[in-house]
Every structure is written in structure tokens, then in C-alpha cells.
Design a protein around this motif. Structure first.
Motif, short mmCIF file in Angstrom:
data_model
loop_
_atom_site.label_atom_id
_atom_site.label_comp_id
_atom_site.label_asym_id
_atom_site.label_seq_id
_atom_site.Cartn_x
_atom_site.Cartn_y
_atom_site.Cartn_z
N ALA A 149 -61.49 107.44 67.37
CA ALA A 149 -60.96 106.10 67.11
C ALA A 149 -59.44 106.14 66.99
N LEU A 150 -58.93 107.15 66.31
CA LEU A 150 -57.48 107.26 66.12
C LEU A 150 -56.77 107.49 67.44
N LEU A 151 -57.35 108.33 68.30
CA LEU A 151 -56.73 108.59 69.59
C LEU A 151 -56.72 107.34 70.45
N VAL A 152 -57.84 106.61 70.48
CA VAL A 152 -57.90 105.39 71.27
C VAL A 152 -56.87 104.38 70.75
N GLU A 153 -56.77 104.27 69.43
CA GLU A 153 -55.79 103.34 68.85
C GLU A 153 -54.38 103.70 69.27
N TYR A 154 -54.10 105.01 69.35
CA TYR A 154 -52.75 105.43 69.71
C TYR A 154 -52.54 105.52 71.21
N LEU A 155 -53.40 104.83 71.97
CA LEU A 155 -53.08 104.54 73.36
C LEU A 155 -52.08 103.39 73.41
N ALA A 156 -51.77 102.84 72.25
CA ALA A 156 -50.82 101.72 72.16
C ALA A 156 -49.50 101.99 72.86
N PRO A 157 -48.90 103.21 72.77
CA PRO A 157 -47.64 103.43 73.50
C PRO A 157 -47.76 103.14 74.99
N ALA A 158 -48.86 103.59 75.60
CA ALA A 158 -49.06 103.33 77.03
C ALA A 158 -49.24 101.84 77.28
N LEU A 159 -49.95 101.17 76.39
CA LEU A 159 -50.18 99.73 76.55
C LEU A 159 -48.87 98.95 76.38
N VAL A 160 -48.01 99.40 75.45
CA VAL A 160 -46.71 98.74 75.28
C VAL A 160 -45.87 98.88 76.54
N LEU A 161 -45.86 100.08 77.13
CA LEU A 161 -45.11 100.28 78.37
C LEU A 161 -45.67 99.38 79.47
N GLY A 162 -47.00 99.24 79.53
CA GLY A 162 -47.60 98.36 80.52
C GLY A 162 -47.19 96.91 80.31
N TRP A 163 -47.12 96.48 79.04
CA TRP A 163 -46.68 95.13 78.72
C TRP A 163 -45.24 94.91 79.18
N VAL A 164 -44.37 95.88 78.85
CA VAL A 164 -42.95 95.75 79.21
C VAL A 164 -42.78 95.71 80.72
N ARG A 165 -43.53 96.58 81.42
CA ARG A 165 -43.35 96.71 82.87
C ARG A 165 -43.98 95.56 83.66
N LEU A 197 -65.96 102.24 71.05
CA LEU A 197 -64.74 102.44 71.81
C LEU A 197 -64.01 101.13 72.07
N LEU A 198 -64.77 100.05 72.31
CA LEU A 198 -64.14 98.75 72.51
C LEU A 198 -63.46 98.27 71.23
N LEU A 199 -64.07 98.54 70.08
CA LEU A 199 -63.45 98.17 68.81
C LEU A 199 -62.16 98.95 68.59
N ALA A 200 -62.18 100.25 68.91
CA ALA A 200 -60.96 101.06 68.78
C ALA A 200 -59.88 100.56 69.74
N LEU A 201 -60.29 100.16 70.94
CA LEU A 201 -59.33 99.60 71.88
C LEU A 201 -58.76 98.29 71.35
N GLY A 202 -59.60 97.52 70.64
CA GLY A 202 -59.11 96.30 70.01
C GLY A 202 -58.01 96.61 68.99
N ALA A 203 -58.20 97.70 68.22
CA ALA A 203 -57.17 98.13 67.27
C ALA A 203 -55.88 98.50 68.00
N ALA A 204 -56.02 99.17 69.15
CA ALA A 204 -54.84 99.53 69.94
C ALA A 204 -54.10 98.29 70.43
N CYS A 205 -54.86 97.30 70.90
CA CYS A 205 -54.24 96.06 71.38
C CYS A 205 -53.53 95.33 70.24
N CYS A 206 -54.14 95.33 69.06
CA CYS A 206 -53.49 94.70 67.90
C CYS A 206 -52.22 95.44 67.52
N GLN A 207 -52.24 96.77 67.68
CA GLN A 207 -51.03 97.53 67.38
C GLN A 207 -49.93 97.21 68.38
N VAL A 208 -50.30 96.97 69.64
CA VAL A 208 -49.33 96.52 70.62
C VAL A 208 -48.72 95.20 70.16
N GLY A 209 -49.58 94.30 69.65
CA GLY A 209 -49.08 93.04 69.14
C GLY A 209 -48.07 93.23 68.03
#
Length: 336
Positions: A106-122, A161-173
Motif C-alpha cells: 500500500a505504501l509503495l502504491v501510494e508513493y507512485l504519487a511522484p510519477a503521477l505528479v510529473l504526468g499531471w505537469v506534463r 490496490l485501487l484503494l491504495a491508488l486512490g491514496a496516491a491520487c489524493c496525495q497528488v492533489g
């Protein structure tokens, strides 16, 4: 005769201050689990600890909410979004995910946030992303996989995994919303006010989810065990509220504006390293060789990423509760 500081020196100073704040935020957030775990082992439900954390921080920040009440009229969407995503969303999704999948996964999936932030910016903001930032993300995520030892007890659960991805998306927010208005000069929303109202919104949402009226309040009057050492439960709660929440959010949000979301989010990956080291020192949870190697890789990734983007220029330093010209909100899951 006055001495004028060059624009380049100001930018470098802004970067240095921003990095210092981001690192401080990572340390503060990273220590939340070390203080919260003894409370949970003493008998509190994890969601009740989260509610105490957010509600306590909201009370501490309430005077700032009153001071910056004009934000409710000027930026209601920002305040609601920060409370729902950056405060309540990350916490709720994370705790829901660890009920179905291992904490490390769960922690690793949540910390996919850096990649998601770069995707948002790009792709959403259509701004260029430096190769060094992308390389730093890859290194940081790879290092995190070692820190959390993802290979230990991995099992597939699509909902988890979808819930953990939700946490990652919220962290992007959290990072994207923290950067809102950073280029607006004197019209930029005061970050302390945004944090105060975000915590208030988060506390209301988590009250519905955690239902604290069923909590065992007597635990807070007793002691908890930290690696065999008796510690008053209220001391640990104060640590979680004041250090791991109030201080962590304030330094983190200000850091994002001084740096940029894509840089601050990678520095925030250090939270997992801090959490692991503190658990080793204070809770007796030993580090394995892969975890040590992973921590070094995360550090390298954060260093590479933070060198990729110039800091935002700042004309005035941030004073507690004061105005600022071009500050910035910053870098949970000590957030979790």
C-alpha cells in the motif's frame, strides 16, 4: 550604499529554504507512524488515531482559520479540495487499503504519487518536465520498493490496490493544490489559512468515517509502550498532532510553493526512509540490508530530482501568519 542581491542568488536562497522546509516536513510526517503505533497497540482503533490527529490539529489551527476567514469567500473550492483530498482522502484511502493488502505494498502504491505528479505537469498543465526529475522519480520509487520490502507477503487484491491508488491520487492533489496561486503575488491564498480550513474540512469528513463516539477514551489517560518503555499516551498524541500534523503540513505546504510540486513530491519520498529509521531506533524494528540500500537509493533520487527545477523566486521571506509575495505551499505518508 545598499547592497543588492542578484536574482540568481535570490533563487538559490529560495531553493535552499524550500529544500530545508521540505526535508523538515518529511521528517515530521515520517515520525507519525512511530508515535501512532504505540497508541494503536494500547487499544485505539487506527481510524480513531487518525481522527484525533486531524481534529486536534484543526483545533490548534482554528485561530488562523478565523484570521483568514476571507478565504472561505475567495477560494472555497481550494479549501474544500485541500480538506477532502490532502487531509481526509489520503488518510481514509490508505487505511482502507491496508485492511486488504500488506502495508508495504500500500505504501509503495501510494508513493507512485511522484510519477503521477510529473504526468499531471506534463500532460494536463502541458509544462516541460526535466529528464533529471523523471530519473529521480524512477530511483525514488525503486528505492521505496526496497524500503518497504514489497516482496514480503505480496498478494493481489484488486480492490485493495485501487484503494491504495486512490491514496496516491489524493496525495497528488495535496501537492497540486498546495501550489495553487503561488504565482499570484500578493493575491496568493495564505497557506496557513488553507491548511487551517483544510484540517477543519478533513476533521468533519473523518468524523463521519471514524465515528469517534465509540472510541475508548480511557486509553489517552494511560500509558503506551514504545519498545518496552512506558510513555504517557497523551505525550504521543501531542507528538502526532503538533509535530507530525501541524508542523508537517505548514512546512510542507510552504516548501511546495518555494520549489515546485514535481520536486517537492520526490523529496517527500524521504518520509518512508525517516519512518523506517525511527521505527528502528524507537520501536526496535530492525532494518534489513535491502532496506538500507533502498534508503540510499531514495536519497539519491531525491537529490537528482531537486536539482532538475529552479526554485521559484521569493521577494520576501515567510513570517508566521504574515503576508508574503511569492511563497509556496509544499510537500504525507506520515501523511497517513
Amino acid at each position: 550604499m545598499p547592497v543588492h542581491t542578484s536574482q540568481g542568488s535570490q533563487r538559490q536562497h529560495g531553493r535552499s529554504v524550500g529544500l530545508g522546509l521540505a526535508l523538515g516536513s518529511a521528517v515530521a510526517f515520517g515520525g507519525s507512524g512511530t508515535a501512532a503505533k504505540p497508541l494503536i497497540e494500547a487499544g485505539l482503533d487506527p481510524l480513531h488515531v487518525v481522527w484525533l490527529r486531524v481534529a486536534g490539529a484543526a483545533l490548534v489551527m482554528l485561530p488562523l482559520a478565523v484570521r483568514h476567514r476571507d478565504l472561505v469567500r475567495r477560494r472555497p473550492a481550494l479549501l474544500a479540495g485541500f480538506g477532502l483530498l490532502a487531509v481526509a482522502g489520503v488518510q481514509a484511502f490508505y487505511f482502507a487499503s491496508i485492511s486488504r493488502i500488506p502495508v508495504g505494498v500500500a505504501l509503495l502504491v501510494e508513493y507512485l504519487a511522484p510519477a503521477l505528479v510529473l504526468g499531471w505537469v506534463r500532460f494536463v498543465q502541458r509544462r516541460p518536465v526535466a529528464r533529471a526529475a523523471a530519473a529521480g522519480v524512477v530511483l525514488a520509487v525503486g528505492g521505496l520498493a526496497c524500503v518497504v520490502e514489497i516482496w514480503a507477503g505480496l498478494r493481489f487484491d484488486a480492490v485493495g490496490l485501487l484503494l491504495a491508488l486512490g491514496a496516491a491520487c489524493c496525495q497528488v492533489g495535496y501537492f497540486v493544490l498546495s501550489d495553487q496561486g503561488s504565482d499570484a503575488g500578493a493575491e496568493a491564498p495564505e497557506p496557513l489559512g488553507v491548511i487551517a480550513y483544510g484540517l477543519l474540512v478533513g476533521a468533519v469528513v473523518l468524523t463521519v468515517v471514524a465515528r469517534p463516539w465509540g472510541m475508548d477514551w480511557a486509553v489517552l489517560g494511560g500509558v503506551a509502550r514504545m519498545d518496552g518503555t512506558a510513555v504517557p499516551a497523551w505525550v504521543l498524541l501531542a507528538w502526532v498532532v503538533l509535530i507530525a500534523t501541524v508542523l508537517a503540513y505548514v512546512t510542507g505546504v510552504v516548501a511546495v510553493r518555494r520549489l515546485s510540486p514535481q520536486v517537492a513530491v520526490v523529496v517527500a519520498c524521504l518520509e518512508a526512509v525517516v519512518a523506517t529509521v525511527l521505527a528502528w531506533v524507537l520501536l526496535g524494528e530492525r532494518l534489513s540490508a535491502p532496506q538500507i540500500v533502498g534508503g540510499v537509493v531514495v536519497l539519491v533520487g531525491a537529490f537528482v530530482a531537486q536539482r532538475s527545477t529552479p526554485a521559484k523566486s521569493v521577494s520576501r521571506s515567510v513570517a508566521s501568519g504574515g503576508e508574503r509575495a511569492a511563497p509556496a505551499l509544499s510537500a504525507r505518508s506520515g501523511r497517513t
